[in-house]
Design a protein around this motif. Structure first.
Motif: not given
Length: 104
Positions: A16-41
């Protein structure tokens, strides 16, 4: 060096967490921004993205007919044999017409 054991443990993320992250990526948010916000590489998110893409490709190949379910395979084989028999019958009739046509 100290005598401590500095072994890192890996964090596990549920689907579920992975799917949410992938939805964020698909929505156009930068991967670096998502990674920093969630504490994921960053690389981990890219790996999840590539894995999802390859899974999607596999499932689309499965539905495109590259591999048939057993019932479909049997039906195809039955139709092929019926086609061969029908072609043989047609060829016999062509020869018969040729032979009978010469006699007239």
């Amino acid at each position: 060096m100290t005598g401590r054991n500095t072994k890192k443990t890996r964090r596990k993320y549920d689907a579920g967490f992975k799917e949410e992250v992938l939805k964020m990526v698909a929505s156009g948010r930068p991967v670096a921004e998502i990674a920093q916000a969630l504490g994921v590489g960053d690389n981990l998110i890219y790996r999840w993205k590539n894995a999802a893409k390859s899974e999607k490709a596999k499932s689309s190949n499965l539905h495109n007919g590259s591999t048939h379910p057993p019932d479909t395979f049997l039906e195809i084989e039955r139709l092929k044999s019926e086609l061969r028999r029908t072609e043989q019958e047609r060829d016999i009739l062509k020869k018969a017409l040729g032979i009978l046509g010469r006699g007239i």
